[in-house]
Enzyme design. Structure first.
Site, PDB file in Angstrom:
ATOM      1  CB  CYS A   1      36.618  43.547  39.197  1.00  0.00           C
ATOM      2  SG  CYS A   1      38.254  44.046  38.657  1.00  0.00           S
TER       3      CYS A   1
ATOM      4  CB  CYS B   1      39.047  44.251  41.744  1.00  0.00           C
ATOM      5  SG  CYS B   1      38.643  45.463  40.466  1.00  0.00           S
TER       6      CYS B   1
END
Length: 127
Positions: free
Chosen positions: A30, A33
């Protein structure tokens, strides 16, 4: 400094914590993230007295994300006294993340200092 939690340690390290815990639900793949990770590290150090910041990898630990309805990442859920106090989905700059967290924590502090007083008056007092 943030630390990692797992499905196995979630109950003890998050739900049973004596202070609020911010859980960052994330995954290695991600991009957003990884983008907010340094900000969460700084927030963890700067606000260590008020909140514990932990990370939970959703690929390695599917139970907690399923239980708490995590559908997209990054998702940050603040737990207080074993319950969800607030949720934030998506990446944001450090200033926004910290402002959101401080606002929620200030609300929790206020509630702790000013518990709701039940209304003990019965209907006859109003007749």
């Amino acid at each position: 400094m943030t630390k990692s939690v797992s499905d196995d340690t979630f109950k003890d390290e998050v739900l049973a914590s004596g202070k609020p815990v911010l859980v960052d639900f994330w995954a290695e793949w991600c991009g957003p993230c990884r983008m907010i990770a340094p900000a969460l590290e700084e927030i963890s150090e700067e606000m260590a007295e008020r909140v514990t910041v932990v990370k939970l990898n959703i690929d390695e630990n599917p139970d907690a994300p399923a239980k708490y309805g995590v559908r997209g990442i990054p998702t940050m859920i603040l737990f207080n006294d074993g319950k969800i106090a607030a949720t934030k989905v998506g990446a944001a700059p450090k200033t926004q993340l910290q402002s959101w967290l401080e606002q929620v924590l200030n609300g929790l502090d206020y509630q702790a200092k000013h518990p709701a007083v039940s209304d003990s008056r019965d209907s006859e007092d109003w007749a």
